[in-house]
Design a protein around this motif. Structure first.
Motif, PDB file in Angstrom:
ATOM      1  N   TYR A 100       0.846  -1.211   0.000  1.00 39.76           N
ATOM      2  CA  TYR A 100       0.000   0.000   0.000  1.00 39.76           C
ATOM      3  C   TYR A 100       0.880   1.258   0.000  1.00 39.76           C
ATOM      4  O   TYR A 100       0.674   2.178  -0.792  1.00 39.76           O
ATOM      5  N   ARG A 101       1.851   1.262   0.900  1.00 38.50           N
ATOM      6  CA  ARG A 101       2.734   2.429   0.969  1.00 38.50           C
ATOM      7  C   ARG A 101       3.587   2.546  -0.299  1.00 38.50           C
ATOM      8  O   ARG A 101       3.762   3.633  -0.849  1.00 38.50           O
ATOM      9  N   TRP A 102       4.134   1.412  -0.757  1.00 38.31           N
ATOM     10  CA  TRP A 102       4.977   1.451  -1.951  1.00 38.31           C
ATOM     11  C   TRP A 102       4.213   2.047  -3.125  1.00 38.31           C
ATOM     12  O   TRP A 102       4.730   2.917  -3.840  1.00 38.31           O
ATOM     13  N   TRP A 103       2.985   1.576  -3.351  1.00 36.64           N
ATOM     14  CA  TRP A 103       2.208   2.064  -4.487  1.00 36.64           C
ATOM     15  C   TRP A 103       1.938   3.557  -4.343  1.00 36.64           C
ATOM     16  O   TRP A 103       2.061   4.314  -5.320  1.00 36.64           O
ATOM     17  N   ALA A 104       1.568   3.993  -3.159  1.00 35.00           N
ATOM     18  CA  ALA A 104       1.238   5.402  -2.953  1.00 35.00           C
ATOM     19  C   ALA A 104       2.441   6.313  -3.180  1.00 35.00           C
ATOM     20  O   ALA A 104       2.337   7.365  -3.820  1.00 35.00           O
ATOM     21  N   VAL A 105       3.593   5.911  -2.656  1.00 35.33           N
ATOM     22  CA  VAL A 105       4.805   6.726  -2.809  1.00 35.33           C
ATOM     23  C   VAL A 105       5.246   6.751  -4.271  1.00 35.33           C
ATOM     24  O   VAL A 105       5.736   7.774  -4.778  1.00 35.33           O
ATOM     25  N   ALA A 106       5.059   5.625  -4.981  1.00 35.74           N
ATOM     26  CA  ALA A 106       5.452   5.553  -6.394  1.00 35.74           C
ATOM     27  C   ALA A 106       4.459   6.267  -7.309  1.00 35.74           C
ATOM     28  O   ALA A 106       4.831   6.650  -8.428  1.00 35.74           O
ATOM     29  N   ASN A 107       3.224   6.442  -6.839  1.00 31.83           N
ATOM     30  CA  ASN A 107       2.171   7.040  -7.680  1.00 31.83           C
ATOM     31  C   ASN A 107       1.434   8.141  -6.911  1.00 31.83           C
ATOM     32  O   ASN A 107       0.220   8.051  -6.682  1.00 31.83           O
ATOM     33  N   PRO A 108       2.139   9.190  -6.503  1.00 31.08           N
ATOM     34  CA  PRO A 108       1.510  10.189  -5.626  1.00 31.08           C
ATOM     35  C   PRO A 108       0.320  10.902  -6.256  1.00 31.08           C
ATOM     36  O   PRO A 108      -0.654  11.217  -5.555  1.00 31.08           O
ATOM     37  N   HIS A 109       0.369  11.162  -7.557  1.00 28.57           N
ATOM     38  CA  HIS A 109      -0.730  11.906  -8.179  1.00 28.57           C
ATOM     39  C   HIS A 109      -1.967  11.025  -8.331  1.00 28.57           C
ATOM     40  O   HIS A 109      -3.100  11.496  -8.167  1.00 28.57           O
ATOM     41  N   GLN A 110      -1.752   9.748  -8.611  1.00 32.63           N
ATOM     42  CA  GLN A 110      -2.885   8.825  -8.656  1.00 32.63           C
ATOM     43  C   GLN A 110      -3.482   8.651  -7.260  1.00 32.63           C
ATOM     44  O   GLN A 110      -4.707   8.603  -7.107  1.00 32.63           O
ATOM     45  N   PHE A 111      -2.625   8.581  -6.255  1.00 30.97           N
ATOM     46  CA  PHE A 111      -3.099   8.476  -4.875  1.00 30.97           C
ATOM     47  C   PHE A 111      -3.963   9.685  -4.517  1.00 30.97           C
ATOM     48  O   PHE A 111      -5.033   9.553  -3.918  1.00 30.97           O
ATOM     49  N   GLN A 112      -3.499  10.857  -4.892  1.00 36.55           N
ATOM     50  CA  GLN A 112      -4.242  12.076  -4.580  1.00 36.55           C
ATOM     51  C   GLN A 112      -5.544  12.162  -5.367  1.00 36.55           C
ATOM     52  O   GLN A 112      -6.523  12.741  -4.890  1.00 36.55           O
ATOM     53  N   LEU A 113      -5.585  11.551  -6.547  1.00 38.64           N
ATOM     54  CA  LEU A 113      -6.820  11.570  -7.334  1.00 38.64           C
ATOM     55  C   LEU A 113      -7.934  10.841  -6.598  1.00 38.64           C
ATOM     56  O   LEU A 113      -9.080  11.299  -6.582  1.00 38.64           O
ATOM     57  N   ILE A 114      -7.625   9.699  -5.977  1.00 42.06           N
ATOM     58  CA  ILE A 114      -8.690   8.933  -5.329  1.00 42.06           C
ATOM     59  C   ILE A 114      -8.837   9.248  -3.845  1.00 42.06           C
ATOM     60  O   ILE A 114      -9.909   9.009  -3.272  1.00 42.06           O
ATOM     61  N   PHE A 115      -7.783   9.797  -3.223  1.00 44.12           N
ATOM     62  CA  PHE A 115      -7.859  10.025  -1.781  1.00 44.12           C
ATOM     63  C   PHE A 115      -7.631  11.490  -1.385  1.00 44.12           C
ATOM     64  O   PHE A 115      -7.667  11.805  -0.189  1.00 44.12           O
ATOM     65  N   GLY A 116      -7.380  12.348  -2.350  1.00 43.34           N
ATOM     66  CA  GLY A 116      -7.133  13.748  -2.040  1.00 43.34           C
ATOM     67  C   GLY A 116      -8.394  14.587  -2.143  1.00 43.34           C
ATOM     68  O   GLY A 116      -9.518  14.093  -2.018  1.00 43.34           O
ATOM     69  N   ASP A 117      -8.215  15.878  -2.379  1.00 39.70           N
ATOM     70  CA  ASP A 117      -9.357  16.775  -2.513  1.00 39.70           C
ATOM     71  C   ASP A 117     -10.208  16.373  -3.707  1.00 39.70           C
ATOM     72  O   ASP A 117      -9.679  15.931  -4.739  1.00 39.70           O
ATOM     73  N   PRO A 118     -11.535  16.525  -3.622  1.00 38.85           N
ATOM     74  CA  PRO A 118     -12.398  16.184  -4.758  1.00 38.85           C
ATOM     75  C   PRO A 118     -12.035  16.996  -5.998  1.00 38.85           C
ATOM     76  O   PRO A 118     -11.595  18.145  -5.901  1.00 38.85           O
ATOM     77  N   VAL A 119     -12.213  16.381  -7.156  1.00 45.16           N
ATOM     78  CA  VAL A 119     -11.994  17.101  -8.413  1.00 45.16           C
ATOM     79  C   VAL A 119     -13.074  18.181  -8.524  1.00 45.16           C
ATOM     80  O   VAL A 119     -14.269  17.884  -8.374  1.00 45.16           O
ATOM     81  N   PRO A 120     -12.694  19.435  -8.752  1.00 48.32           N
ATOM     82  CA  PRO A 120     -13.691  20.515  -8.801  1.00 48.32           C
ATOM     83  C   PRO A 120     -14.823  20.214  -9.783  1.00 48.32           C
ATOM     84  O   PRO A 120     -14.579  19.825 -10.919  1.00 48.32           O
ATOM     85  N   GLU A 121     -16.050  20.360  -9.283  1.00 45.86           N
ATOM     86  CA  GLU A 121     -17.274  20.227 -10.082  1.00 45.86           C
ATOM     87  C   GLU A 121     -17.504  18.820 -10.628  1.00 45.86           C
ATOM     88  O   GLU A 121     -18.405  18.619 -11.440  1.00 45.86           O
ATOM     89  N   TYR A 122     -16.737  17.855 -10.164  1.00 42.02           N
ATOM     90  CA  TYR A 122     -16.943  16.476 -10.622  1.00 42.02           C
ATOM     91  C   TYR A 122     -18.058  15.826  -9.824  1.00 42.02           C
ATOM     92  O   TYR A 122     -18.080  15.888  -8.600  1.00 42.02           O
ATOM     93  N   GLN A 123     -18.978  15.179 -10.509  1.00 40.04           N
ATOM     94  CA  GLN A 123     -20.070  14.453  -9.881  1.00 40.04           C
ATOM     95  C   GLN A 123     -19.893  12.968 -10.155  1.00 40.04           C
ATOM     96  O   GLN A 123     -20.072  12.512 -11.281  1.00 40.04           O
ATOM     97  N   ALA A 124     -19.535  12.223  -9.122  1.00 38.92           N
ATOM     98  CA  ALA A 124     -19.331  10.787  -9.297  1.00 38.92           C
ATOM     99  C   ALA A 124     -20.673  10.094  -9.500  1.00 38.92           C
ATOM    100  O   ALA A 124     -21.634  10.381  -8.791  1.00 38.92           O
ATOM    101  N   PRO A 125     -20.766   9.201 -10.472  1.00 44.88           N
ATOM    102  CA  PRO A 125     -22.019   8.480 -10.689  1.00 44.88           C
ATOM    103  C   PRO A 125     -22.264   7.446  -9.592  1.00 44.88           C
ATOM    104  O   PRO A 125     -21.315   6.950  -8.978  1.00 44.88           O
TER     105      PRO A 125
END
Length: 241
Positions: A100-125
């Motif tokens: 879990y840690r290895w993947w997050a450290v290797a893919n910080p922007h992907q980690f932030q996409l799913i666990f960071g601030d919501p994408v502005p104006e995005y409505q998840a289905p």
């Protein structure tokens, strides 16, 4: 590897859809989640706006595809780590946590996409590929606690959760995956995730840097405590010398 059953036209379309997602992630990495624009991606690819809309007719559909892909990438990594683990429940917790840690450290922007601030104006289905990916991750995590529950149950007799305390969709998913599971075990799984995720999130977002030089060492201390919380013996590689 391309699916040999696809026609050449289908393969080219799949490759173009993947390129669109790759460029979208690059834009996010450079300028944040708000930077995703179908027109900007089309410009980088030398496509017309009309052509890119034949793949993703809205930005939200592209974001949904990206989030689902990232969840599956993380879960693929975790599943592979568990599949390669020859040990029992404690070793599996260690393998999961470190992956879990290895993947997050290797893919910080992907980690932030799913666990960071919501994408502005995005409505998840509701439902759909994102929910499917999230459910897969939830079941995998809960499985760690299920494996350890024979040792952990007596340590958590004070947990008074019942299934009514959980989101109905989550409760149904977990009960279907693990018939007869006690609600306290689901509570423990969520707390396990919260503790692992908390330190990883602080590291990925750069908040641990000013305080500690070895984030991995701190994280391993947390894993030891979590394994104790599951009533298990700490694997030799984490045990004090």
């Amino acid at each position: 590897m391309a699916d040999p059953k696809l026609s050449r036209r289908e393969r080219l379309r799949a490759e173009t859809a993947q390129e669109i997602k790759t460029i979208a992630l690059a834009h996010m990495a450079e300028n944040g989640t708000a930077a995703v624009s179908l027109r900007a991606i089309a410009r980088d690819m030398g496509m017309t706006a009309g052509a890119i809309y034949s793949y993703y007719d809205t930005r939200d559909k592209l974001i949904t595809a990206l989030i689902a892909d990232v969840y599956h990438s993380l879960t693929d990594t975790l599943e592979a780590a568990l599949a390669a683990c020859p040990g029992g429940p404690a070793a599996r917790v260690l393998a999961y946590a470190q992956a879990y840690r290895w993947w997050a450290v290797a893919n910080p922007h992907q980690f932030q996409l799913i666990f960071g601030d919501p994408v502005p104006e995005y409505q998840a289905p509701e439902g759909g590929p994102v929910a499917e990916a999230e459910h897969r991750a939830c079941v995998l995590l809960t499985g760690l606690v299920v494996d350890a529950w024979p040792w952990a149950a007596h340590l958590h007799t004070g947990d008074q959760h019942d299934w009514a305390d959980y989101d109905p969709v989550f409760a149904r998913l977990i009960c279907e995956a693990f018939p007869g599971l006690q609600p306290a075990a689901a509570s423990l799984a969520l707390r396990l995730w919260g503790r692992l995720h908390g330190l990883v999130s602080l590291e990925v977002h750069g908040h641990l840097g000013p305080q500690i030089q070895d984030s991995e060492k701190l994280y391993n201390c947390e894993i030891v405590d979590l394994i104790h919380n599951l009533g298990l013996a700490v694997p030799a590689e984490l045990a004090p010398a």
